[in-house]
Write an enzyme that holds these catalytic residues in place. Structure first.
Site, PDB file in Angstrom:
ATOM      1  N   SER A 126      64.656  16.461  51.984  1.00 14.93           N
ATOM      2  CA  SER A 126      63.778  17.017  50.958  1.00 14.93           C
ATOM      3  C   SER A 126      62.386  16.427  51.101  1.00 14.93           C
ATOM      4  O   SER A 126      62.223  15.272  51.514  1.00 14.93           O
ATOM      5  CB  SER A 126      64.363  16.631  49.602  1.00 14.93           C
ATOM      6  OG  SER A 126      63.390  16.697  48.599  1.00 14.93           O
ATOM      7  N   TYR A 151      67.369  10.923  42.932  1.00  9.02           N
ATOM      8  CA  TYR A 151      67.656  12.023  43.864  1.00  9.02           C
ATOM      9  C   TYR A 151      66.873  11.812  45.162  1.00  9.02           C
ATOM     10  O   TYR A 151      67.427  11.879  46.267  1.00  9.02           O
ATOM     11  CB  TYR A 151      67.286  13.372  43.229  1.00  9.02           C
ATOM     12  CG  TYR A 151      67.166  14.475  44.251  1.00  9.02           C
ATOM     13  CD1 TYR A 151      68.306  15.068  44.790  1.00  9.02           C
ATOM     14  CD2 TYR A 151      65.918  14.892  44.722  1.00  9.02           C
ATOM     15  CE1 TYR A 151      68.202  16.051  45.759  1.00  9.02           C
ATOM     16  CE2 TYR A 151      65.809  15.872  45.687  1.00  9.02           C
ATOM     17  CZ  TYR A 151      66.947  16.447  46.203  1.00  9.02           C
ATOM     18  OH  TYR A 151      66.834  17.409  47.172  1.00  9.02           O
ATOM     19  N   LYS A 155      67.992  10.942  49.291  1.00 11.12           N
ATOM     20  CA  LYS A 155      67.576  11.637  50.519  1.00 11.12           C
ATOM     21  C   LYS A 155      66.924  10.663  51.496  1.00 11.12           C
ATOM     22  O   LYS A 155      67.160  10.730  52.702  1.00 11.12           O
ATOM     23  CB  LYS A 155      66.641  12.805  50.180  1.00 11.12           C
ATOM     24  CG  LYS A 155      67.321  13.936  49.406  1.00 11.12           C
ATOM     25  CD  LYS A 155      68.475  14.553  50.183  1.00 11.12           C
ATOM     26  CE  LYS A 155      69.222  15.608  49.408  1.00 11.12           C
ATOM     27  NZ  LYS A 155      70.445  16.102  50.086  1.00 11.12           N
TER      28      LYS A 155
END
Ligand code: UDP
Length: 340
Positions: A126, A151, A155
């Site tokens: 991402s 989050y 990643k």
């Protein structure tokens, strides 16, 4: 036919990538634990491709269950690993759940790939790995700033794990795909994004316009951007799907110069939240009921991609813009709400 394990296959990007893979002659093995998806989307995939796909409802953090899948399918040649929890705001509230799920599942998949000698992996990363980058657009070499959310950190950690595992395993080949903001739906209107609790901008816009929500909030209009709202690079989901197949073919053909390669996947232009809303209003003819609300924790201010590397190495050139995104997302919203 080459068999590709697609994890998170019933999810938004996973299902659109199934369509692209099936259209290009691949066999797919679909896995999804339905944490944020429904198997009904596979009926849409079948209507588009004429191919019936069965989902394997497996939690990839369950090593025994994941291993059993690899035992049953010794002919997997590559893995596209979409399966993950993906909501920035939710991750701020539930960081442990995000770390446990996103990292455990990656480790289990990797251990099985090593044990069964499956060499090719495409990993969903991402643009959030860049954090609040000081230089825009970001290239793949732009140094990472601090992750703005758990989050984003999953990643970053996922990418680092894969870099390290590649160093110790000469057989493994990995492409890390850094998505910017995926949105829109397949042009057939047979599949699209159907979040259980929408929090991404485009589905929030269409759900507001259709009346599922009375109003929506723009999360902050006092950022240092051209109109005060946050800037993102919205990329059509079918352009993303195409990039996955191209990345897979790149690995299968052995064209990768390094064991672990990374590509930005965005259109290369920044669009503010207000501009996105105006694009929606233009293509739908609807006027949207929105208010200006407070900033959302975990948001980066502005980010968009330099996508030259993906064009040079994968031959990937996105074909669709923000208006195509809004037009297809709106058609899908009308259909899934029974108003199409
Ligand atoms: N956004 C917003 N209102 C919403 C949902 C999102 O203003 O109801 C903004 C959000 O603050 C961000 C942009 O839209 O600037 C994209 O957010 P999204 O959650 O879609 O993706 P993210 O970039 O966080 O992964």
């Amino acid at each position: 036919m080459k068999k590709i394990l697609v994890t998170g296959a019933c999810g938004y990007i996973g299902s659109h990538t199934l369509v692209d893979l099936l259209g290009k002659g691949y066999e797919v093995l679909a896995v999804d634990n339905l944490a944020n998806a429904s198997e009904a989307i596979l009926e849409g995939v079948e209507r588009i491709t004429g191919k019936k796909i069965q989902n394997h409802n497996i939690n990839l953090s369950d090593k025994a269950a994941t291993r059993a899948l690899f035992v049953e399918h010794p002919d997997i040649v590559g893995v596209i690993h979409f399966a993950a929890l993906k909501f920035v705001g939710e991750s701020v509230e539930q960081p442990l759940r995000y770390f446990r799920n996103n990292l455990d599942s990656l480790l289990c998949v990797l251990e099985c790939m090593q044990e069964f000698g499956v060499p090719n992996l495409i990993f969903s990363s991402s643009c959030s790995v860049y954090g609040n980058a000081s230089d825009l657009p970001v290239t793949e070499k732009t140094p990472w700033a601090e992750a703005e959310s758990p989050y984003a950190r999953t990643k970053q950690m996922g990418e680092q794990i894969l870099q390290d595992v590649c160093k110790g395993d000469a057989n493994l080949k990995v492409v890390l795909l850094r998505y910017f903001n995926p949105a829109g739906a397949h042009e057939s209107n047979e599949i699209g994004e159907s979040p259980l609790n929408a929090s991404n901008l485009v589905p929030v816009i269409t759900e507001t316009a259709i009346g599922k929500r009375a109003s929506m909030s723009i999360f902050g209009d006092d950022y240092a951007t051209r109109d005060g709202s946050c800037v993102r690079d919205y990329i059509h989901v079918m352009d993303l799907a195409d990039a996955h197949t191209k990345a897979l073919e790149y690995l299968l053909a052995g064209k990768n110069a390094n064991q672990c390669e990374v590509f930005n996947l965005g259109i290369g232009e920044g669009v503010s939240v207000l501009e996105a809303i105006h694009a929606f209003e233009k293509v739908s003819g609807q006027s949207l009921n929105y208010t200006i609300g407070p900033r959302r924790a975990g948001d980066v201010i502005a980010i968009y991609a330099n996508r030259q590397l993906a064009e040079a190495q994968l031959g990937w050139i996105p074909q669709r813009n923000i208006e195509d995104i809004m037009r297809t997302a709106w058609a899908w919203e009308l259909k899934r709400s029974g108003k199409g």
